[in-house]
Design a protein around this motif. Structure first.
Motif, PDB file in Angstrom:
ATOM      1  N   LEU A  23       0.803  -1.222   0.000  1.00 34.34           N
ATOM      2  CA  LEU A  23       0.000   0.000   0.000  1.00 34.34           C
ATOM      3  C   LEU A  23       0.837   1.273   0.000  1.00 34.34           C
ATOM      4  O   LEU A  23       0.297   2.370   0.137  1.00 34.34           O
ATOM      5  N   LEU A  26      -0.130   4.176  -2.324  1.00 33.98           N
ATOM      6  CA  LEU A  26      -1.161   5.174  -2.035  1.00 33.98           C
ATOM      7  C   LEU A  26      -0.626   6.600  -2.096  1.00 33.98           C
ATOM      8  O   LEU A  26      -1.404   7.551  -2.040  1.00 33.98           O
ATOM      9  N   VAL A  29      -2.322   8.851  -4.611  1.00 31.03           N
ATOM     10  CA  VAL A  29      -3.667   9.401  -4.418  1.00 31.03           C
ATOM     11  C   VAL A  29      -3.546  10.902  -4.154  1.00 31.03           C
ATOM     12  O   VAL A  29      -2.807  11.312  -3.245  1.00 31.03           O
ATOM     13  N   TYR A  32      -4.994  12.580   0.172  1.00 29.68           N
ATOM     14  CA  TYR A  32      -5.060  11.433   1.081  1.00 29.68           C
ATOM     15  C   TYR A  32      -4.055  11.645   2.213  1.00 29.68           C
ATOM     16  O   TYR A  32      -2.930  12.116   1.967  1.00 29.68           O
ATOM     17  N   TYR A  34      -1.252  10.712   3.955  1.00 36.02           N
ATOM     18  CA  TYR A  34      -0.248   9.681   3.668  1.00 36.02           C
ATOM     19  C   TYR A  34       0.306   8.997   4.915  1.00 36.02           C
ATOM     20  O   TYR A  34       0.889   7.924   4.826  1.00 36.02           O
TER      21      TYR A  34
END
Length: 213
Positions: A23, A26, A29, A32, A34
């Motif tokens: 993950l 991510l 994104v 988001y 983090y």
């Protein structure tokens, strides 16, 4: 050491913990928090320890030709493997993020060098509390998570907050001069991780050796 780690990955690791290790992607994104990526890196060991408890891994390992200290070492190696894999796996996606010119994260700190430094610190503190608490008896996984989650959440909040403090705006920048300013934070994080993980192992091994299985 390699054999101990192999045993943990093949027999003890919960499948979800392996998924969590990937993950790090991510960071792509746009909006988001983090620091949640670090939370997944902490939950991965928890799920594996919980799975080990449910499958009587402690008893299984006890009948193997390994000492209690080596049993603890295997688990510690697995934790380090998952967390470092997650961080290194995120690096190509961080570079891709810059290539794609994705706008700065409005939620919190971007995946800068400072962010990686904070990640190492967060992992080190979580592991120290979680492992040393768990190996007091080798069974109370939930209690260990709750105690370790307290500093984890505080560090996550501090990480995201730095992006909203004007005087610390350089931590949220990819400009070369700002990345150079962030290097001490990254180095401090690596040193912290390199110091606290062996400490967590030594304390955990010492405590587990006193546990009557």
């Amino acid at each position: 050491m390699k054999t101990l780690l192999y045993k943990e990955i093949r027999l003890a690791a919960h499948p979800t913990s392996i998924v969590f290790a990937f993950l790090g992607c991510l960071v792509l994104v746009p909006a988001y928090p983090y620091s949640v990526i670090f939370m997944f890196g902490c939950f991965a060991p928890y799920l594996t320890f919980l799975n080990a408890w449910e499958t009587n891994d402690v008893w299984y390992t006890a009948v193997l030709p390994v000492t209690k200290r080596e049993s603890v070492l295997g688990k510690c190696l697995f934790v380090v493997f998952i967390q470092l894999f997650q961080l290194f796996f995120s690096i190509p996606f961080t570079l891709l993020r810059n290539i794609l010119n994705i706008a700065n994260n409005p939620v919190g700190l971007d995946a800068t060098a400072a962010w990686y430094g904070f990640g190492f610190i967060l992992y080190a503190v979580f592991d120290l509390v979680f492992l040393t608490t768990y190996y007091k008896d080798g069974y109370k996984v939930g209690k260990s998570l709750i105690l370790a989650a307290i500093p984890m959440v505080l560090l996550m909040a501090a990480t995201e907050a730095t992006a909203h403090i004007p005087s610390l705006a350089w931590m949220d920048s990819y400009k070369p001069k700002h990345l150079l300013m962030q290097l001490p934070i990254l180095i401090a994080g690596i040193v912290c991780y390199g110091a606290l993980i062996p400490l967590a192992y030594r304390i955990s091994a010492k405590r587990f050796e006193k546990v009557d299985l």
